[in-house]
Design an enzyme around this catalytic site. Sequence first.
Site, PDB file in Angstrom:
ATOM      1  CD  GLU A  89      -3.034  -1.100   0.227  1.00 56.71           C
ATOM      2  OE1 GLU A  89      -3.114  -0.099  -0.513  1.00 56.71           O
ATOM      3  OE2 GLU A  89      -3.811  -2.075   0.157  1.00 56.71           O
ATOM      4  NE  ARG A 122      -4.060   2.454  -0.685  1.00 53.92           N
ATOM      5  CZ  ARG A 122      -5.335   2.282  -0.344  1.00 53.92           C
ATOM      6  NH1 ARG A 122      -6.088   3.307  -0.064  1.00 53.92           N
ATOM      7  NH2 ARG A 122      -5.854   1.072  -0.275  1.00 53.92           N
ATOM      8  CG  ASP A 124      -5.677  -7.602  -7.430  1.00 47.87           C
ATOM      9  OD1 ASP A 124      -4.578  -7.800  -6.896  1.00 47.87           O
ATOM     10  OD2 ASP A 124      -6.570  -6.906  -6.903  1.00 47.87           O
ATOM     11  CD  GLU A 155     -10.953  -2.521  -8.184  1.00 47.84           C
ATOM     12  OE1 GLU A 155     -12.147  -2.339  -7.855  1.00 47.84           O
ATOM     13  OE2 GLU A 155      -9.992  -2.282  -7.417  1.00 47.84           O
TER      14      GLU A 155
HETATM   15  C1  DMJ Z   1      -6.705  -0.031  -4.856  1.00 50.43           C
HETATM   16  O1  DMJ Z   1      -5.947   0.303  -3.767  1.00 50.43           O
HETATM   17  C2  DMJ Z   1      -5.859  -0.627  -5.941  1.00 50.43           C
HETATM   18  O2  DMJ Z   1      -6.567  -0.599  -7.128  1.00 50.43           O
HETATM   19  C3  DMJ Z   1      -5.429  -2.027  -5.648  1.00 50.43           C
HETATM   20  O3  DMJ Z   1      -4.711  -2.593  -6.695  1.00 50.43           O
HETATM   21  C4  DMJ Z   1      -6.620  -2.869  -5.367  1.00 50.43           C
HETATM   22  N1  DMJ Z   1      -7.549  -2.302  -4.454  1.00 50.43           N
HETATM   23  C5  DMJ Z   1      -7.823  -0.903  -4.399  1.00 50.43           C
HETATM   24  C6  DMJ Z   1      -9.120  -0.442  -4.982  1.00 50.43           C
HETATM   25  O4  DMJ Z   1     -10.156  -1.316  -4.980  1.00 50.43           O
END
Ligand code: DMJ
Length: 647
Positions: free
Chosen positions: A273, A277, A406, A541
């Site tokens: 994270e 971010r 993912d 998404e």
């Molecule tokens: C985000 O922080 C990013 O897209 C991450 O890859 C997956 N989850 C969240 C949003 O749903």
Amino acid sequence: MPVSDDILPRYQRLPGGNGGRPFRCRETHLFFAIGATILIICFGTIFFMPDLSESLRRMESLSRVQKQVRDTAEGFLLPPPPHAEPDAVGAAPPRHAGQIEDPHLAQDRQKLYEKVRSAGGLPPPPLAKPRQGAAAADAPADAGDADNVDVDEPLPAAAAAAVPGAGTNKRALPEGEDSDPVMRQRRDTIKQMMQHAWKGYATYAWGSNELRPVSKRGHSAGIFGNRPMGATIVDAMDTLYIMGMDAEFEEGRRWIADHLDVSKMDSEVSIFEMNIRYVGGLLSCYALTGDTMFRDKALAIAHAMLPGFNTPTGIPYSLVVPTTGRAKNYGWASGASSILSEFGTLHMEFSYLSDVTGEPEYRKKVERIRQVLNGLEKPNGLYPNYLNPKTGKWGQRHVSTGALGDSFYEYLLKEWLRSGRRDTEALTMFRHAIGNITERMLKKSKLSGLTYLAEVQYERPNHKMDHLACFIGGLYALAGVTDKNKDSARYMEIGAEITNTCHESYDRTATKLGPENFRFSDAIEAKAMKLQEKYYILRPEVIESYFVLWRLTGDPKYREWGWEAAQAIERYCRAEAGYSGIQNVDSTSPRQDDVQQSYFLAETLKYLYLLFSDNSLLPLDQWVLNTEAHPLPIRGVNPYYRPHVGD
Ligand code: DMJ
């Protein structure tokens, strides 16, 4: 009395006053001298004529070179010439006048461009204005072109300083206003949503990680540790910039400069994270503005993550305490394993960080992760979600393109693109991974043939998709357009079909917002079954895939779907001081969960804004969006790249 001629100034003396001769001898000489000078000049001109014409010729050839360079730049900035085969959404993409281009010519153009640019002779090319719709992300070279290029080759630095808006924080991007007034109006609405979200946060939670928009106070999720670290500020910055919210951007910049301090982070934070971010968000701001404060903060945070990589394999842990360097994994993660989507989603930011700082260490860390993954046997060619960082062995055999898996797949394709198609190892890994996913996990629902990706649990399919997995519609399409091979058309088709399924998951609820998970069986399709699957927490998404598909196909239905989602968010998620998730998408009066996720400002609103903008705003042949929608410039084609200039 006659006036003596001699007292008059010479020019007033009468002719004939000198014995009838019109001029005196001195004057005659003077006239002669003037005449001779004129003659010399005339002859001289004729004599030098060939050189002048040579200069003219040179000017002509210079303007030819300029034109050539301009054409070259245009080729880089605009979508490439066509491939022979039609794309998967039906028609072959419209082409440049040049039709199919000789790859050697393309290489020559590349070399010429690099040469002129590294000699400082070429101003940064203007940002691209790709054509509406089709194939905007199709970049100049074929995948094969990148084979001989070294990822570690020195970066040409000349363009960095000359980037528009460098160091000023003034928005230097194109406005990106759409010509359609309806789209302009929609875009304004999205900007107003951003203003509402930001104002609530700034008023009630400034400096906290997130906002509780109903109870109007700060909030923090465990991933950010125990300290208020302004996650919403950092995540929102590039969206503010892109939307032209300059005052808010300045306000955010000041907070980051004065208060974002990694040396105060004394509790466990998530490396993943912090990377997607913070490091991603700050690097985006650096790329967009050239303000080195952002780069330096990104570096400090990434540096504080490094102790997390000290494992026997080099596969990092999930959590680290920046002040002490203590690191560990989540206890719930299959025998304290590391998680594929976490350690597999560092490559783009770490690699770019090395390029802009000149510090190779970050790239080395992520290359090591690659090496380990490449050395491992993959059951049925699939990557399980858990890997033990001590033993280097897979944990539970759970495979998913949603939670826990993912963005690992996303970063394989995108790192290849971000590196200017140099990182062909990433492409090879992507091709294998997506090939096996397509073969083993792609399904059609029994009722109406909706395409979806099942999960795999110890070889058995689980017919469920996460909201998180819906990004993959856009990813398939991006692969279909950028990696031209025998699968391209099929991938384009799959991308569009999965995106359609994800839209169905929205359309079949009472709120028109999609659930966290949805399932497929003999009796249902694209529906959440249990109450705890029915929440919507402002996730991006599905809208992300609408955006990518819109850019790649130009099909207006994606804009309509995005607008449906925006209206539903406005209707059910809007709170007095911002936006909140909801607990049940199947209720027309859902309870709000009182959390405004930072990614709502980073991703959901940004994708919506871009969806209703003209394609000149962040063209996909110049920018790659990280998994938190922070745009990173593409190496070798984007003047915003700003590589490190040697000491
Ligand atoms: C985000 O922080 C990013 O897209 C991450 O890859 C997956 N989850 C969240 C949003 O749903």
